[in-house]
Design an enzyme around this catalytic site. Sequence first.
Site, mmCIF file in Angstrom:
data_model
loop_
_atom_site.group_PDB
_atom_site.id
_atom_site.type_symbol
_atom_site.label_atom_id
_atom_site.label_comp_id
_atom_site.label_asym_id
_atom_site.label_seq_id
_atom_site.Cartn_x
_atom_site.Cartn_y
_atom_site.Cartn_z
ATOM 1 N N HIS A 8 -1.642 67.033 68.781
ATOM 2 C CA HIS A 8 -2.144 65.721 68.482
ATOM 3 C C HIS A 8 -2.761 65.250 69.875
ATOM 4 O O HIS A 8 -3.141 64.244 69.843
ATOM 5 C CB HIS A 8 -1.096 64.657 67.782
ATOM 6 C CG HIS A 8 -0.688 65.129 66.585
ATOM 7 N ND1 HIS A 8 -1.497 64.563 65.341
ATOM 8 C CD2 HIS A 8 0.216 65.801 66.154
ATOM 9 C CE1 HIS A 8 -0.651 64.946 64.637
ATOM 10 N NE2 HIS A 8 0.152 65.988 64.678
ATOM 11 N N LYS A 29 -6.250 49.540 66.854
ATOM 12 C CA LYS A 29 -5.703 50.889 67.337
ATOM 13 C C LYS A 29 -4.646 50.609 68.467
ATOM 14 O O LYS A 29 -4.815 49.417 69.055
ATOM 15 C CB LYS A 29 -6.781 51.811 67.703
ATOM 16 C CG LYS A 29 -7.539 51.273 68.770
ATOM 17 C CD LYS A 29 -8.697 52.448 69.051
ATOM 18 C CE LYS A 29 -9.819 52.319 68.033
ATOM 19 N NZ LYS A 29 -9.853 53.699 67.352
ATOM 20 N N ARG A 30 -3.809 51.353 68.947
ATOM 21 C CA ARG A 30 -2.822 51.328 70.067
ATOM 22 C C ARG A 30 -3.472 50.849 71.207
ATOM 23 O O ARG A 30 -4.798 51.364 71.402
ATOM 24 C CB ARG A 30 -2.050 52.334 70.049
ATOM 25 C CG ARG A 30 -0.824 52.761 69.278
ATOM 26 C CD ARG A 30 -0.013 51.332 69.207
ATOM 27 N NE ARG A 30 0.767 51.449 70.479
ATOM 28 C CZ ARG A 30 1.987 51.686 70.464
ATOM 29 N NH1 ARG A 30 2.854 52.353 69.282
ATOM 30 N NH2 ARG A 30 2.921 51.835 71.471
ATOM 31 N N LYS A 40 -8.821 54.620 75.021
ATOM 32 C CA LYS A 40 -9.376 53.952 73.925
ATOM 33 C C LYS A 40 -10.396 53.125 74.331
ATOM 34 O O LYS A 40 -11.362 52.605 73.450
ATOM 35 C CB LYS A 40 -8.302 53.587 72.900
ATOM 36 C CG LYS A 40 -7.251 54.548 72.175
ATOM 37 C CD LYS A 40 -6.511 54.001 71.531
ATOM 38 C CE LYS A 40 -5.127 54.901 70.992
ATOM 39 N NZ LYS A 40 -5.493 55.945 69.888
ATOM 40 N N THR A 89 -8.130 57.841 63.121
ATOM 41 C CA THR A 89 -8.082 57.956 61.690
ATOM 42 C C THR A 89 -8.779 56.513 61.085
ATOM 43 O O THR A 89 -9.054 56.583 59.889
ATOM 44 C CB THR A 89 -6.749 58.287 60.970
ATOM 45 O OG1 THR A 89 -5.642 57.841 61.986
ATOM 46 C CG2 THR A 89 -6.313 59.964 61.157
ATOM 47 N N LYS A 134 -10.799 55.300 57.762
ATOM 48 C CA LYS A 134 -10.537 54.261 56.960
ATOM 49 C C LYS A 134 -11.446 53.245 57.075
ATOM 50 O O LYS A 134 -11.785 52.667 55.762
ATOM 51 C CB LYS A 134 -9.410 53.663 57.259
ATOM 52 C CG LYS A 134 -7.944 54.430 57.219
ATOM 53 C CD LYS A 134 -6.953 54.082 58.163
ATOM 54 C CE LYS A 134 -5.898 55.054 58.392
ATOM 55 N NZ LYS A 134 -4.863 55.038 59.158
#
Length: 801
Positions: free
Chosen positions: A348, A534-535, A540, A643, A647
């Site tokens: 991952h 998200k985290r 990110k 992911t 969504k």
Amino acid sequence: MKISKEHFKKEYRRSLTSLYASEIHDLTPLEQYITLGSVVKDYTAQNWMQTKKEYQQDQAKQVYYFSIEFLPGKLLKSNLLNLGILDKVREGLAELGVDFAKLEAIEADPGLGNGGLGRLAACFMDSMATCDVPGNGNGIRYRYGLFKQKFVNGYQVELPDDWLRHENVWETRRENKAEIVRFFGDVHLEEDANGQIKPVYSHTEDILAVPYDTAMTGYENDTVNNLRLWSAEIPPSEEMDYFSEERRKSIHSISEMLYPDDSNYDGRLLRLKQEYFFVSAGVQSIIRYYRKLGVPMEHLAEKISIHINDTHPTMCIPELMRILLDEEGLSWDAAWTITMKTCSYTNHTIMAEALEKWPEQMVSNLVPRIYQIICEINRRHLDSMSPLYGVNFTQRTAIIQDGIIHMAHLAIIGSHSVNGVAKLHTDILKEKALHDFYLAYPARFNNKTNGITHRRWLLLSNEGLSDLISDYIGTEWKKKPNELYLLKAFKEDSVLLEKLEQVKFENKQRLAAYVEETMGIEIDPNAVFDVQIKRLHAYKRQLLNVLHILSMYLKLKESQSGEEIVPRVFIFGAKAAPSYSYAKEIIKLINAAADMINNDTTIDNKIKIVFVENYGVTLAEKIIPAADISEQISLVTKEASGTSNMKLMLNGAITLATLDGANVEIRDKVGDENMLLFGMQDAELYHFYDSNSYHSHEIYDHNPRLKRCIDALVDGTIPNIEAEGREIFDSLLKYNDEYFVLKDYDSYVQAQSRIDGLYRDRKKWNQMSLLNIANAGDFSSDYTIMNYADEIWNVHHNKNL
Ligand code: 26Q
């Protein structure tokens, strides 16, 4: 499941009498919820037993999905949906004077995961049951899930997540299925009476692993699979004895809490204990089941598939070897062949800091027999590879290097399949991160792009949109989600497009009401809802989002009457690992910017920032249906898949993205014209890495707008962030901006600037939104699971791809 409303009402009354000997209206909402849970559990029980029986009778090959995290979300509504009785139960309860929504709110959301990886495991459980894959989950029943996040003065504060304080109605404790897991002690090999070499253990510390099972119901198909989570307890032999408080604590600590780090490997002994604990208990219980089938051990891989979700369960490989060698008396070669055929591994991440590496000393001390086996696997690997590939190459693939055990290497060497989670990610594994292994074992490498269950992420969380879709294309799509593509035919249907806009608007109104109620921030549902959930992690790039917000804000302030912008609400949801100080500084920055901007009356509410506390599955279910923009802005190559991108797309948001992770597949489906793409691509990034030619300062010096925003971090523009502002400022300039925020800034701002124009053209926007929904069906985890079933596990599933 054929259950009438009247039958349900009868059952509900019967159940509350037997549980509480009270009248409905004397029950607290919690008691009403527990009553409902027990009725629903009863409804699943028959199918649960039946499914287990059928698997056993057919000797069907079973998958065991080993994951140190499962993040299933609340189960009440999803069980009702899957049983096909959601509407009946809602109506029945209403007739009994019980408010279903209130009961739903009471259920605890089991936060037994950090983020993407744990949520993926939960989507896979849902899809395995729905696709009739004989699948089992195997993990840890953490007493405390991921911390609850609060903001105090804009800083993240972590509180314990006491999710089991009230009864968990969904789990079944199965003490009769407990296993003993051995730690520490000494082990030496001795020849037994039959001349077999057997290990002899002394001074071990034994732990009792007690399973708690939870039913995983398939969608309207009567299949119920099992999620088995293990809890660490005191073994029976010791219960009578005197044992110290210290030992009691040390035992319970194993399943006490989830580690809150999602991308930074932290080599603590307790973490290693957790890993061996659920691996050993799980593998032992598999073999116990298999022995009952009466099939020779040599055929194990025909009946059992063990999936290793990231490296955390990698000890499945030496644990299975241990049982085959020590308990079953197989030869090394026979045991190895079986183990390799049985195990498969998903990677991952490629980020070096997240890769698991354990000191040899720690492993040999904690699990001495496992350590011996790892050494032997390593020795044989080196012996067999060196003649073919030479010493240097072979050494790079060694499991043990300089006293360090590389778990990913063990996972690859001991598995018949290694997969990445999106096309780009798998290509990077093959060409860069795991290139040596790819050269040695090309056939093992394959891609399985992640997916999401459209049941939770559309049917359950966005009923308005689900109903609208069904009004136009019927209900087949619920079972065959790729039929959502039928919506494309309505691209010019202005009635549908307006209804789509209306559904989105209502979802935004609902979210706005929630935000107002819980945070006291007033937001306008007519604004563009721009969402990044998200985290919190530097890669990110929540910071890129913030810098753009600042530039928008400063521009608004400068141009008095200036150009009209479409009002925007920036919505963030993110937890930072408690030890990750940079991520926490970004949280403080976002909150400080929110305070400044939300309270600035001179900008006429044109921009709002909403940073929700305690983002998790339950909040995602509220936010995603209300999103207009999906921010997927990681530095290219860093996000393995993502992911939330899927969504949000499924709920009609437009994706603003770099070509990273599964954003690439999203682009391939919807086309460039229905997304907002920006930023460097992989080749350009590699060029910077190779040539060492990135200098963030040059960009800062030559871009006055950007400079103004970055300076705002340190010049007092944003109040109360002196220390944090400086740290962030330095990360960008002094430490040369590791994640290329400055490099991608202009292109991001440009992509952002297209939003207003597109949004004002309501028809155009709604068309883009529709096309995103229409193309999202292929990202259902049902398809992902069928691909795993066909190409990795070789197990049955009931659907045609
Ligand atoms: C490891 C060792 C010690 C402590 C913690 C950990 C640990 C725990 C969780 C390491 C990693 C994780 C979680 C990683 C994760 O969620 N990765 C995400 O997986 C998603 C599903 O494949 C992808 O979509 C995301 O891109 C990826 O970041």
